[in-house]
Design a protein around this motif. Structure first.
Motif, short mmCIF file in Angstrom:
data_model
loop_
_atom_site.label_atom_id
_atom_site.label_comp_id
_atom_site.label_asym_id
_atom_site.label_seq_id
_atom_site.Cartn_x
_atom_site.Cartn_y
_atom_site.Cartn_z
N VAL A 154 0.83 -1.21 0.00
CA VAL A 154 0.00 0.00 0.00
C VAL A 154 0.86 1.25 0.00
O VAL A 154 0.63 2.20 -0.77
N SER A 155 1.87 1.29 0.87
CA SER A 155 2.73 2.47 0.93
C SER A 155 3.50 2.64 -0.38
O SER A 155 3.73 3.77 -0.83
N PHE A 156 3.91 1.52 -0.98
CA PHE A 156 4.61 1.59 -2.27
C PHE A 156 3.73 2.21 -3.35
O PHE A 156 4.14 3.15 -4.05
N LEU A 157 2.53 1.69 -3.50
CA LEU A 157 1.64 2.18 -4.55
C LEU A 157 1.25 3.64 -4.33
O LEU A 157 1.23 4.45 -5.27
N ALA A 158 0.95 3.98 -3.08
CA ALA A 158 0.56 5.36 -2.77
C ALA A 158 1.71 6.32 -3.04
O ALA A 158 1.54 7.38 -3.67
N SER A 159 2.91 5.97 -2.58
CA SER A 159 4.08 6.82 -2.80
C SER A 159 4.40 6.92 -4.29
O SER A 159 4.72 8.01 -4.80
N LEU A 160 4.32 5.80 -4.99
CA LEU A 160 4.58 5.77 -6.44
C LEU A 160 3.68 6.74 -7.19
O LEU A 160 4.14 7.55 -8.00
N LEU A 161 2.38 6.70 -6.89
CA LEU A 161 1.41 7.51 -7.62
C LEU A 161 1.47 8.98 -7.22
O LEU A 161 1.38 9.87 -8.08
N ILE A 162 1.63 9.25 -5.92
CA ILE A 162 1.72 10.65 -5.48
C ILE A 162 2.97 11.30 -6.03
O ILE A 162 2.96 12.45 -6.50
N THR A 163 4.09 10.56 -6.03
CA THR A 163 5.34 11.10 -6.56
C THR A 163 5.23 11.35 -8.06
O THR A 163 5.72 12.36 -8.58
N LEU A 164 4.57 10.44 -8.77
CA LEU A 164 4.34 10.64 -10.21
C LEU A 164 3.51 11.89 -10.44
O LEU A 164 3.81 12.69 -11.35
N TRP A 165 2.50 12.11 -9.62
CA TRP A 165 1.66 13.31 -9.76
C TRP A 165 2.49 14.58 -9.53
O TRP A 165 2.35 15.57 -10.25
N VAL A 166 3.38 14.54 -8.51
CA VAL A 166 4.25 15.69 -8.24
C VAL A 166 5.12 16.00 -9.46
O VAL A 166 5.29 17.15 -9.85
N ILE A 167 5.66 14.94 -10.09
CA ILE A 167 6.52 15.13 -11.27
C ILE A 167 5.71 15.69 -12.44
O ILE A 167 6.13 16.65 -13.10
N ARG A 168 4.55 15.09 -12.70
CA ARG A 168 3.73 15.49 -13.85
C ARG A 168 3.15 16.89 -13.70
O ARG A 168 2.87 17.57 -14.69
N SER A 169 2.93 17.31 -12.47
CA SER A 169 2.35 18.65 -12.23
C SER A 169 3.43 19.69 -11.95
O SER A 169 3.13 20.76 -11.44
#
Length: 364
Positions: free
Chosen positions: A6-21
């Protein structure tokens, strides 16, 4: 679902959002000072990777509440305690105006909050004379605990110099904490360590080797605090674990910090907070990872940056492996701490004097 997943997936997606935005917040979040003495990137990169790690931890413990409320509460209290360390580091990432002294005080405060909320205070350090004083004067024990936690949090910020360096060192150390917590049956600490491993792995997907996002001061202080506080709690709850276990486990970032202070104050006679380019990881970058310096392509610089980190991962294992093997035996742990210190100094001076074994040099 596993807290690590869970922590992996959440961190993966939030970090991707930070990069994309990034186009929305790069004015504040990007590490734009590429010419500074301690900088080794050539383009704007978000330095708020700690945000994804924090949110990954939070989501994982909220989900865990469905299975085990006690473990969830422990994790949430640990997150709440970490906020002063994280937030002041995060403010530095955004404003570039929060000094080291303020961040250390914030980490000291975070350790005091964790000690109060989770009853995690060191009562001894297995050093003759000091243990008696800590028992006689509880305020001294509180002060030593807070100083130790703040020091480790700052140490992880000091070694955060290359893609994957600080975060992978943290993962290696957290695996050691997970193993010993499992051995003594401490589920809360074991799951908290696994949650941080998952969050760091999610961040690493984007950080190593491509360097799409940096951990930042907020992330480094959060990770360092998390490791230090779990170490304090583990030794406080289980007297059979030597107080030197977490010290040897974290000896690479700790000794890097102590040696940096010695090098600046004693050898160079300057303030210990003055930045320079003489950390061990920086010397390895310049003198061991000898890639074609005439090729200024961005891609080559990124991968040269990333090739530096594995050397330090191996150095970290020099402390972690004996710590995990001898976690009960403080005399053995002290001996290996001395061996690490001697090895570090030998490696450092060998690089300074250009006496590096040929098989260690990476050329391209």
């Amino acid at each position: 679902m596993s807290v690590l997943a869970v922590s992996f997936l959440a961190s993966l997606l939030i970090t991707l959002w930070v990069i994309r935005s990034g186009h929305l917040h790069s004015k504040f979040s990007a590490d734009s000072d590429t010419a500074a003495i301690q900088k080794f990137h050539s383009h704007l990169v978000p330095r708020i990777g700690g945000l994804g790690i924090l949110i990954g931890l939070l989501i994982s413990f909220l989900v865990r509440r469905l299975e085990n409320e006690a473990v969830s509460n422990f994790g949430l209290l640990l997150i709440a305690s970490s906020l002063p360390a994280f937030l002041f580091g995060f403010l530095e990432d955004i404003t570039k105006k929060i000094g080291v002294k303020v961040r250390l005080i914030a980490s000291f405060l975070a350790a005091a909050i964790a000690g109060q909320l989770l009853d995690g205070w060191l009562t001894s350090v297995q050093i003759l004379g000091i243990d008696n004083l800590m028992l006689a004067y509880p305020a001294l024990a509180i002060g030593i605990t807070c100083f130790a936690v703040a020091g480790v949090a700052n140490a992880f910020n000091i070694i955060d110099g290359y893609n994957g360096l600080s975060s992978m060192v943290a993962i290696i150390i957290l695996n050691g904490l997970t193993y010993v917590a499992f051995q003594v049956g401490d589920t809360q600490i074991m799951i908290a360590a696994l949650a941080m491993i998952g969050a760091l792995l999610g961040f690493l997907v984007w950080n190593y080797p491509r360097g799409l996002i940096f951990l930042g001061d907020g992330g480094a202080y959060l990770v360092g605090f998390w490791i230090a506080e779990l170490s304090v709690l583990l030794t406080a709850r289980h007297p059979e674990i030597s107080k030197w276990f977490p010290l040897l486990l974290c000896i690479y970032p700790i000794f890097e910090t102590l040696f940096t202070i010695y090098r600046r104050v004693v050898l160079k006679r300057i303030h210990p907070g003055v930045p320079d380019a003489l950390h061990l990881h920086q010397l390895i970058y310049r003198r061991i990872v000898r890639w074609d310096s005439s090729d200024k392509s961005q891609q080559l610089q990124i991968y040269r940056n990333s090739m530096t980190s594995p050397y330090l991962w191996l150095l970290c294992l020099l402390g972690v492996i004996p710590a995990v093997l001898f976690w009960r035996y403080h005399l053995a742990l002290k001996g290996f701490a001395v061996i690490f210190a001697i090895s570090y100094i030998w490696i450092y001076w060998a690089i300074v004097r250009h006496k590096i074994p040929e098989y260690l040099i990476s050329r391209r």
